[in-house]
Scaffold this active site. Structure first.
Site, PDB file in Angstrom:
ATOM      1  N   TRP A 143       8.621  -2.769  -8.016  1.00 41.85           N
ATOM      2  CA  TRP A 143       7.891  -1.584  -8.462  1.00 41.85           C
ATOM      3  C   TRP A 143       8.470  -1.053  -9.781  1.00 41.85           C
ATOM      4  O   TRP A 143       7.924  -0.143 -10.381  1.00 41.85           O
ATOM      5  CB  TRP A 143       7.939  -0.490  -7.378  1.00 41.85           C
ATOM      6  CG  TRP A 143       6.974  -0.750  -6.258  1.00 41.85           C
ATOM      7  CD1 TRP A 143       6.032  -1.743  -6.207  1.00 41.85           C
ATOM      8  CD2 TRP A 143       6.838  -0.018  -5.031  1.00 41.85           C
ATOM      9  NE1 TRP A 143       5.329  -1.674  -5.030  1.00 41.85           N
ATOM     10  CE2 TRP A 143       5.796  -0.636  -4.283  1.00 41.85           C
ATOM     11  CE3 TRP A 143       7.487   1.091  -4.488  1.00 41.85           C
ATOM     12  CZ2 TRP A 143       5.403  -0.166  -3.030  1.00 41.85           C
ATOM     13  CZ3 TRP A 143       7.086   1.548  -3.240  1.00 41.85           C
ATOM     14  CH2 TRP A 143       6.055   0.928  -2.525  1.00 41.85           C
TER      15      TRP A 143
ATOM     16  N   GLU B 218      -7.033   1.815 -14.209  1.00 49.04           N
ATOM     17  CA  GLU B 218      -5.733   2.266 -13.706  1.00 49.04           C
ATOM     18  C   GLU B 218      -4.604   2.017 -14.712  1.00 49.04           C
ATOM     19  O   GLU B 218      -3.717   2.850 -14.871  1.00 49.04           O
ATOM     20  CB  GLU B 218      -5.425   1.534 -12.394  1.00 49.04           C
ATOM     21  CG  GLU B 218      -4.040   1.799 -11.841  1.00 49.04           C
ATOM     22  CD  GLU B 218      -3.750   1.031 -10.552  1.00 49.04           C
ATOM     23  OE1 GLU B 218      -4.642   0.301 -10.070  1.00 49.04           O
ATOM     24  OE2 GLU B 218      -2.633   1.163 -10.037  1.00 49.04           O
TER      25      GLU B 218
ATOM     26  N   ASN C  50      -7.491   0.293   1.164  1.00 52.11           N
ATOM     27  CA  ASN C  50      -6.468   0.969   1.969  1.00 52.11           C
ATOM     28  C   ASN C  50      -7.248   1.818   2.974  1.00 52.11           C
ATOM     29  O   ASN C  50      -7.480   2.992   2.772  1.00 52.11           O
ATOM     30  CB  ASN C  50      -5.574   1.868   1.104  1.00 52.11           C
ATOM     31  CG  ASN C  50      -4.671   1.050   0.187  1.00 52.11           C
ATOM     32  OD1 ASN C  50      -4.381  -0.115   0.451  1.00 52.11           O
ATOM     33  ND2 ASN C  50      -4.219   1.667  -0.903  1.00 52.11           N
TER      34      ASN C  50
ATOM     35  N   ARG D 159       7.429 -11.829  -8.025  1.00 51.32           N
ATOM     36  CA  ARG D 159       6.179 -11.309  -7.438  1.00 51.32           C
ATOM     37  C   ARG D 159       4.966 -12.119  -7.888  1.00 51.32           C
ATOM     38  O   ARG D 159       4.018 -12.308  -7.126  1.00 51.32           O
ATOM     39  CB  ARG D 159       6.003  -9.832  -7.829  1.00 51.32           C
ATOM     40  CG  ARG D 159       4.649  -9.292  -7.446  1.00 51.32           C
ATOM     41  CD  ARG D 159       4.535  -7.807  -7.670  1.00 51.32           C
ATOM     42  NE  ARG D 159       3.138  -7.387  -7.594  1.00 51.32           N
ATOM     43  CZ  ARG D 159       2.700  -6.178  -7.892  1.00 51.32           C
ATOM     44  NH1 ARG D 159       3.562  -5.254  -8.279  1.00 51.32           N
ATOM     45  NH2 ARG D 159       1.428  -5.871  -7.803  1.00 51.32           N
TER      46      ARG D 159
ATOM     47  N   ARG E  11      -8.429 -10.511   1.063  1.00 52.32           N
ATOM     48  CA  ARG E  11      -7.762 -10.380  -0.238  1.00 52.32           C
ATOM     49  C   ARG E  11      -6.447 -11.157  -0.290  1.00 52.32           C
ATOM     50  O   ARG E  11      -5.690 -11.165   0.679  1.00 52.32           O
ATOM     51  CB  ARG E  11      -7.512  -8.909  -0.564  1.00 52.32           C
ATOM     52  CG  ARG E  11      -8.797  -8.142  -0.774  1.00 52.32           C
ATOM     53  CD  ARG E  11      -8.535  -6.675  -1.005  1.00 52.32           C
ATOM     54  NE  ARG E  11      -8.375  -6.312  -2.395  1.00 52.32           N
ATOM     55  CZ  ARG E  11      -7.380  -5.581  -2.874  1.00 52.32           C
ATOM     56  NH1 ARG E  11      -6.400  -5.175  -2.093  1.00 52.32           N
ATOM     57  NH2 ARG E  11      -7.332  -5.253  -4.138  1.00 52.32           N
TER      58      ARG E  11
ATOM     59  N   GLU F 172      -9.007   6.510  -4.781  1.00 50.21           N
ATOM     60  CA  GLU F 172      -7.792   5.851  -5.258  1.00 50.21           C
ATOM     61  C   GLU F 172      -8.088   5.216  -6.611  1.00 50.21           C
ATOM     62  O   GLU F 172      -9.021   4.433  -6.750  1.00 50.21           O
ATOM     63  CB  GLU F 172      -7.356   4.783  -4.241  1.00 50.21           C
ATOM     64  CG  GLU F 172      -6.137   4.010  -4.684  1.00 50.21           C
ATOM     65  CD  GLU F 172      -5.226   3.643  -3.521  1.00 50.21           C
ATOM     66  OE1 GLU F 172      -5.391   4.185  -2.416  1.00 50.21           O
ATOM     67  OE2 GLU F 172      -4.323   2.819  -3.742  1.00 50.21           O
TER      68      GLU F 172
ATOM     69  N   GLU G  16       1.241  -4.250   0.522  1.00 49.33           N
ATOM     70  CA  GLU G  16       1.592  -2.867   0.187  1.00 49.33           C
ATOM     71  C   GLU G  16       1.564  -1.964   1.411  1.00 49.33           C
ATOM     72  O   GLU G  16       1.001  -0.869   1.393  1.00 49.33           O
ATOM     73  CB  GLU G  16       0.652  -2.326  -0.894  1.00 49.33           C
ATOM     74  CG  GLU G  16       0.739  -3.118  -2.183  1.00 49.33           C
ATOM     75  CD  GLU G  16       0.004  -2.490  -3.355  1.00 49.33           C
ATOM     76  OE1 GLU G  16      -1.047  -1.879  -3.136  1.00 49.33           O
ATOM     77  OE2 GLU G  16       0.500  -2.614  -4.489  1.00 49.33           O
TER      78      GLU G  16
ATOM     79  N   ASP H 186      -1.195  -7.514 -11.269  1.00 48.53           N
ATOM     80  CA  ASP H 186      -2.025  -6.401 -10.807  1.00 48.53           C
ATOM     81  C   ASP H 186      -2.822  -5.742 -11.936  1.00 48.53           C
ATOM     82  O   ASP H 186      -2.448  -4.665 -12.383  1.00 48.53           O
ATOM     83  CB  ASP H 186      -1.128  -5.352 -10.138  1.00 48.53           C
ATOM     84  CG  ASP H 186      -1.933  -4.280  -9.439  1.00 48.53           C
ATOM     85  OD1 ASP H 186      -3.147  -4.459  -9.303  1.00 48.53           O
ATOM     86  OD2 ASP H 186      -1.337  -3.278  -9.020  1.00 48.53           O
TER      87      ASP H 186
END
Ligand code: GCW
Length: 714
Positions: A556, A406, A223, A349, A337, A180, A304, A378
């Protein structure tokens, strides 16, 4: 046992071997551990000093690893220069020879080291000593770091100890070997062949990490799949742990909250259900039987779409503490986390993690550490420090940064991230008055916490060059160095890295470090200038998507973050808006809340600003934004020019790859600039100032761009 190592013979062999290698061996695999021959005098000086490597503890695997590293490096670096009869003595006070020296080992803790030139029984020796073998290993790597840079002082007398206890890589590696947000091939962990077959890369991975003081690796994605906790996978993790152990690296696993239910072993995952607690205790016991020094778990819960204790109306603390109790008898920890935000919470957010976690301060068990990202959204190219730092004095907080890029151009954009991390570490939370920096929260000194940590989301994969690009290796390097000592400067770290990775030649090092130091700001400028954030395309986050506003979850959508309309742009986080500023200590909140004092790095993060509002430069906001986008593109062009001048000073293979990636970066910087200006121009109705190059295409062209096969998205 004593190792007598004859430098002259070994050097001759090394040269013979080197002569048989093809010239273009510089593919980046060796990272910063290249140990190339030093230039004339430096080689002689080194050879004179370190003729033999001696230890009384060679049966210890960690000391053996340190000796092997020195024996690999020194003959190669001295390039056959004659031995002047000096010696290196390496070990711990278990060695009577080291114990007799009266070294200041009391100062260096469990992982620190002393490097000192001594004369013992009439012999000149360099002593590399730690209280434990791992300290000696770190000392050996520190010595080699100085030697490779041609930076050994005439007399060595160095004591060091890490300021942060847990210095971890978080691999977001899946069990099918995809990664990921990974841009450097497949997972380094070849799960399918484990535990029977291991890969020599695991050892080189361990060496590289140990050279930086990284002492832990979370092997699997946060994840997480429940399968990673089955006996089959525990055996695989145990095998990796066996390989990493001599290098002082402990293995950790990400735990999926609902694993016992999904593995059909409990009816619920309620943390207060005794059957659930018993399952995790037994699971921990099982893991510790296979991995006696297992570090513990990291957990992404109720975030998430991941399951968590809130599914059972329990708090994060109740969940974390149940797991913590399971690993506690074995000395393990839980990293819980704080990266949470909910689609049903209409609040900003950026406020949600603080709102959820701050009330839990003081409620976590003493072997829990809460893992907080550097910023509240993020891993954006620039974010203000996370408001949780300084806000949970009774809870150890560890800093999580993203080494993999990312949101900063994947592997092909050159962006040196140490300036970003240092910016956060140096930020003043004012939690206990002026000087309460994030670094002091993270190293525990502000509140006297002993459990401290920094985690970096790894950028390591199966690519020959490990990180996808040569310059991305610098981010792995910088993370490790900052975790060891958060006060090191990005500039100094860049210099260290460049000298070892390429050449100590100042004609190369000075311009390359300057280029690195400006590179992250360049990305900010062409992607998200002046405090904008999260404008990347959907899903894979590759390239611009500021126009996206139709995704199911409001937060998002890039439009949620920039809030551009015909009047202005930016997210009002002051009292007239979401009031996120109130989550910071008063002096910080005051500075952020005022457009005149917030500074242009965070202007649009905290304020909605009219397109025509004058900026300190005298330009309107719209004109200022245009300037930033242009500046970003110009910086990349500048990097290309710099590189064209530097490339001849290094090997052709790496030089060419870097040059080709800069071409990609330039094209994409232009893409970002053009697409962003086309979009914001259409929303604002403002025209480009005279003389400014218009976007190459119209807005629909950019909106239609799709990248279904972008890497790293799973
Ligand atoms: O940055 C976001 C990523 C997700 C990631 C998440 C997290 C592992 O887009 O891919 O999931 O953060 O940190 O949990």
């Amino acid at each position: 046992m004593r190792t007598m190592f004859t430098m002259r013979l070994a050097a001759a062999i090394a040269l013979m071997v080197a002569a048989l290698q093809p010239a273009a061996a510089e593919d980046g695999y060796e990272l910063w551990l290249r140990y190339r021959p030093l230039a004339g005098e430096a080689a002689q000086a080194l050879a004179a000093r370190v003729g033999t490597v001696e230890t009384d503890e060679r049966t210890d695997p960690t000391i053996a690893a340190a000796v092997a590293e020195l024996e690999r490096a020194l003959p190669s670096m001295t390039g056959g220069a004659g031995s002047g009869g000096g010696a290196i003595l390496i070990g711990t006070p278990n060695s009577p020879r080291i114990a007799a020296l009266g070294l200041p080992l009391a100062r260096v803790g469990e992982e620190g080291f002393v490097l000192r030139d001594v004369t013992a029984n009439g012999r000149r020796m360099l002593v590399i000593a730690g209280n434990r073998p791992v300290g000696a290993l770190y000392g050996a790597f520190h010595f080699l770091r100085l030697a490779q840079q041609g930076a050994l002082p005439v007399r060595l007398d160095i004591t060091e100890r890490p300021r942060v206890k847990l210095r971890l890589l978080n691999h977001w590696d899946n069990l099918d070997r995809t990664v990921e947000r990974g841009y450097s091939g497949q997972s380094i962990w070849d799960w399918w062949k484990l535990p029977t077959a291991t890969d020599p890369r695991y050892v080189d991975y361990a060496r590289a990490n140990a050279s930086l003081g990284i002492n832990g690796a979370v092997l699997n994605n946060v994840n997480a799949k429940p399968d990673s906790l089955t006996p089959e996978w525990i055996a695989k993790a145990a095998k990796v742990a066996d390989v990493l152990r001599p290098y002082g690296i402990r293995v950790y696993l990400s735990a999926r909250w609902s694993a016992p239910v999904e593995l059909k072993q409990t009816a619920t995952a309620d943390p207060l259900d005794p059957a659930v607690a018993a399952w995790w205790r037994a699971k921990a016991d099982e893991i510790y039987r296979a991995i006696p020094d297992f570090g513990g778990f990291v957990v992404k819960a109720n975030s998430e779409g991941q399951p968590g204790p809130q599914d059972y109306k329990r708090t994060h603390a109740e969940g974390a503490n149940m797991l913590a109790a399971a690993v506690k008898p074995h000395g393990g920890i839980v990293m819980w986390r704080a990266f949470v935000y909910s689609e049903v919470d209409p609040d900003d957010r950026a406020k949600q993690a603080y709102s959820e976690f701050k009330p839990l301060d003081g409620r976590f068990a003493d072997n829990v550490i809460v893992q907080v990202k550097n910023g509240a959204i993020d891993f954006q190219p620039r974010e203000p420090f996370h408001p949780l730092f300084g806000a949970m004095p009774k809870t150890p907080l560890m800093l999580e940064v993203q080494i993999t890029k990312e949101y900063l151009g994947f592997a092909t954009h050159l962006a040196y991230l140490a300036p970003m991390w240092s910016e956060v570490l140096e930020a003043d939370t004012y939690a206990k008055g002026r000087g309460s920096t994030v670094a002091k929260v993270v190293d525990g000194s502000l509140e006297g916490h002993r459990l401290t940590g920094m985690a970096g989301v790894a950028n390591i994969g199966s690519d020959r060059n490990w990180s996808g690009s040569i310059f991305d290796q610098a981010n792995w390097y910088a993370f490790g160095r900052l975790a060891w000592n958060p006060a090191l400067t990005p500039q100094a770290i860049a210099g260290e890295w460049a000298r070892q990775t390429f050449t100590p030649d100042p004609a190369f090092v000075t311009p390359v470090t300057a280029m690195m130091m400006g590179s992250r700001q360049a990305v900010v400028d062409y992607m998200t200038p002046m405090g904008l954030a999260h404008l990347m395309a959907t899903g894979h986050h590759y390239g611009p998507g500021p126009w996206v506003g139709d995704l199911a979850r409001p937060e998002w959508n890039p439009t949620y973050y920039h809030r551009a309309d015909k009047d202005g742009i930016g997210f009002d986080r002051t009292r007239t808006g979401s009031n996120a500023v109130a989550q910071y200590a008063a002096p910080v909140a005051k500075r952020f809340a005022d457009k005149r004092t917030v500074g242009d790095d965070f202007l649009l993060w905290f304020h909605h600003v009219g397109w025509d509002e004058r900026q300190p430069s005298g330009r309107t906001l719209w004109e200022e934004l245009v300037t930033r986008y242009d500046r970003g593109v110009a910086s990349v062009e500048g990097m290309q020019r710099t590189w064209a001048g530097l490339a001849p000073l290094i090997d052709t293979e790496r030089a060419a790859q870097i040059a080709s990636f800069l071409v990609i970066q330039k094209e994409e910087a232009i893409w970002w600039r053009d697409a962003s200006l086309a979009y914001f121009g259409s929303v604002s109705g403002r025209k480009l100032p005279a003389g400014v190059r218009p976007p190459a295409h119209d807005l629909p062209y950019y909106e239609a761009i799709r990248h279904p096969y972008a890497p790293g998205h799973h």
